[in-house]
Write a protein that holds these residues in place. Structure first.
Motif, PDB file in Angstrom:
ATOM      1  N   UNK A 243       0.786  -1.168  -0.073  1.00 40.81           N
ATOM      2  CA  UNK A 243      -0.085   0.007  -0.154  1.00 40.81           C
ATOM      3  C   UNK A 243       0.664   1.479   0.204  1.00 40.81           C
ATOM      4  N   UNK A 244       1.989   1.280   0.597  1.00 42.26           N
ATOM      5  CA  UNK A 244       2.835   2.100   0.619  1.00 42.26           C
ATOM      6  C   UNK A 244       3.842   2.227  -0.639  1.00 42.26           C
ATOM      7  N   UNK A 245       3.936   1.253  -1.295  1.00 44.44           N
ATOM      8  CA  UNK A 245       5.034   1.161  -2.546  1.00 44.44           C
ATOM      9  C   UNK A 245       6.205   1.303  -2.300  1.00 44.44           C
ATOM     10  N   UNK A 246       6.428   1.009  -1.137  1.00 48.66           N
ATOM     11  CA  UNK A 246       7.912   1.208  -0.732  1.00 48.66           C
ATOM     12  C   UNK A 246       8.606   2.529  -0.753  1.00 48.66           C
ATOM     13  N   UNK A 247       7.590   3.712  -0.692  1.00 47.03           N
ATOM     14  CA  UNK A 247       8.058   4.801  -0.430  1.00 47.03           C
ATOM     15  C   UNK A 247       8.359   5.291   1.048  1.00 47.03           C
ATOM     16  N   UNK A 248       7.412   4.675   1.992  1.00 47.18           N
ATOM     17  CA  UNK A 248       7.554   4.546   3.426  1.00 47.18           C
ATOM     18  C   UNK A 248       8.153   3.305   4.014  1.00 47.18           C
ATOM     19  N   UNK A 249       9.454   3.594   4.329  1.00 49.83           N
ATOM     20  CA  UNK A 249      10.344   2.259   4.863  1.00 49.83           C
ATOM     21  C   UNK A 249       9.998   2.243   6.491  1.00 49.83           C
ATOM     22  N   UNK A 250       9.740   1.084   6.829  1.00 54.40           N
ATOM     23  CA  UNK A 250       9.438   1.011   8.020  1.00 54.40           C
ATOM     24  C   UNK A 250      10.705  -0.220   8.728  1.00 54.40           C
ATOM     25  N   UNK A 251      10.675  -0.682  10.150  1.00 54.90           N
ATOM     26  CA  UNK A 251      11.535  -1.414  10.375  1.00 54.90           C
ATOM     27  C   UNK A 251      11.331  -2.806   9.886  1.00 54.90           C
ATOM     28  N   UNK A 252      10.428  -3.340   9.705  1.00 58.12           N
ATOM     29  CA  UNK A 252      10.011  -4.416   8.926  1.00 58.12           C
ATOM     30  C   UNK A 252      10.743  -4.710   7.526  1.00 58.12           C
ATOM     31  N   UNK A 253      10.551  -3.664   6.720  1.00 57.24           N
ATOM     32  CA  UNK A 253      11.279  -3.406   5.436  1.00 57.24           C
ATOM     33  C   UNK A 253      12.538  -3.455   5.547  1.00 57.24           C
ATOM     34  N   UNK A 254      12.959  -2.572   6.523  1.00 57.73           N
ATOM     35  CA  UNK A 254      14.473  -2.541   6.770  1.00 57.73           C
ATOM     36  C   UNK A 254      15.294  -3.563   6.965  1.00 57.73           C
ATOM     37  N   UNK A 255      14.774  -4.658   7.970  1.00 55.35           N
ATOM     38  CA  UNK A 255      15.052  -5.826   8.274  1.00 55.35           C
ATOM     39  C   UNK A 255      15.213  -6.799   6.971  1.00 55.35           C
ATOM     40  N   UNK A 256      14.010  -6.952   6.341  1.00 56.86           N
ATOM     41  CA  UNK A 256      13.841  -7.669   5.265  1.00 56.86           C
ATOM     42  C   UNK A 256      14.912  -7.436   4.188  1.00 56.86           C
ATOM     43  N   UNK A 257      15.208  -5.944   4.021  1.00 57.51           N
ATOM     44  CA  UNK A 257      16.258  -5.737   3.056  1.00 57.51           C
ATOM     45  C   UNK A 257      17.525  -6.005   3.249  1.00 57.51           C
ATOM     46  N   UNK A 258      17.860  -5.917   4.710  1.00 58.32           N
ATOM     47  CA  UNK A 258      19.301  -6.338   5.213  1.00 58.32           C
ATOM     48  C   UNK A 258      19.471  -7.948   4.823  1.00 58.32           C
ATOM     49  N   UNK A 259      18.501  -8.718   4.953  1.00 56.73           N
ATOM     50  CA  UNK A 259      18.739 -10.016   4.548  1.00 56.73           C
ATOM     51  C   UNK A 259      18.711 -10.482   3.518  1.00 56.73           C
ATOM     52  N   UNK A 260      17.761  -9.950   2.434  1.00 64.53           N
ATOM     53  CA  UNK A 260      17.466 -10.373   1.271  1.00 64.53           C
ATOM     54  C   UNK A 260      18.305  -9.717   0.218  1.00 64.53           C
TER      55      UNK A 260
END
Length: 293
Positions: A243-260
């Motif tokens: 729903x945010x289109x990746x424009x608003x990064x939250x902690x969950x997205x940040x953790x996911x990006x660090x791993x993947x």
């Protein structure tokens, strides 16, 4: 007498072993689930934290404290604070919507209470991703909301309803609102109606009765509902992504990006540990507040 005492000791010991074995049989599946799906992954995360990222990703087993110092980097602090803000707003809105809803359900006849509670829980029976994609269809440019507004002549062109913080908060409130309503309903349902009647007989107006009687007595339900909404909202990454289109990064997205994506497993594990620590603090505060209430 001595013989009976001596012969009774093995019997008691065997009874204790039988009770311990019975407990183990019943606790075995739950303990296995916790060990395999919680403790083992958590131990793996903790084992990554002291090391550093390799040049091409992965882990280099060289001790470093850099992962902890990066937590206070302004870039990551902004993400954490932004996540706290979004989760807090979603929790407050869910409380403002959920409390009147739970109160009205508690006043219904028993037959209609069951129907209303089933209607509240019904969305949980649908796949989470399906519900989020339904919001995308509703709020997209040619979606139902924009097309209806244009047909009514209220707007000339489609509104940009997707990919902003407001949409993320809407998605979080919609997703976790039942987790707010159910604890509040349980707390309100247990209220003794004679207390409200006594307050009214003493001359208190409805607003005063609510603030002095109803709200204090249902405060444990309020705290529990807020915790149930805030915790998954704070760590959510599906709603901000879709729903945010990746424009608003939250902690969950940040953790996911660090791993993947970044393949920085040590820093991703450090972020996960920080998130777990925040949630543990919230759980302790909830327990303390419930006892005080």
């Amino acid at each position: 007498m001595a013989r009976s005492t001596v012969s009774g000791a093995p019997v008691k010991s065997q009874a204790r072993r039988s009770r311990a074995l019975g407990r183990l049989v019943f606790l075995g599946p739950g303990l296995t689930y916790l060990i395999v799906l919680l403790l083992v992954p958590l131990a793996l995360l903790l084992s990554y934290i002291p090391f550093r990222r390799g040049r091409f990703g992965g882990i280099v087993y060289e001790l470093t404290g850099e992962n902890f110092t990066r937590l206070i980097d302004p870039l990551y602090l902004d993400v954490v604070l932004g996540s706290l803000k979004i989760a807090t707003i979603a929790t407050v809105i869910a409380l403002l919507v959920g409390y009147p809803t739970a109160y009205l359900i508690a006043q219904l006849p028993r037959k209609w209470k069951t129907i209303a509670l089933v209607a509240i829980v019904l969305p949980f029976w649908t796949n989470f991703l399906v519900r989020i994609y339904a919001w995308i269809i509703l709020l997209s440019g040619p979606g139902l909301v924009n097309s209806t507004l244009m047909d009514l002549g209220l707007i000339d062109k489609p509104l940009e309803l997707l990919y902003n913080q407001g949409t993320i908060i809407t998605g979080l409130v919609y997703s976790y609102l039942p987790l707010m309503v159910l604890p509040l309903y349980a707390a309100i349902e247990k209220l003794d109606p004679q207390l409200r009647e006594a307050s009214a007989n003493l001359g208190a107006r409805p607003a005063r009765t609510f603030l002095s009687v109803t709200l204090p007595l249902t405060l444990p339900g309020v705290i529990t509902g807020c915790l149930f909404v805030f915790v998954p909202s704070f760590g959510n990454f599906v709603v901000p992504e879709l729903l945010g289109g990746g424009r608003s990064i939250m902690v969950g997205n940040l953790i996911r990006d660090q791993f993947l994506k970044a393949r920085d497993w040590p820093f991703g594990a450090t972020l996960s540990l920080a998130l777990i620590a925040v949630l543990i603090v919230l759980l302790l505060l909830q327990a303390w507040s419930a006892r005080r209430a």
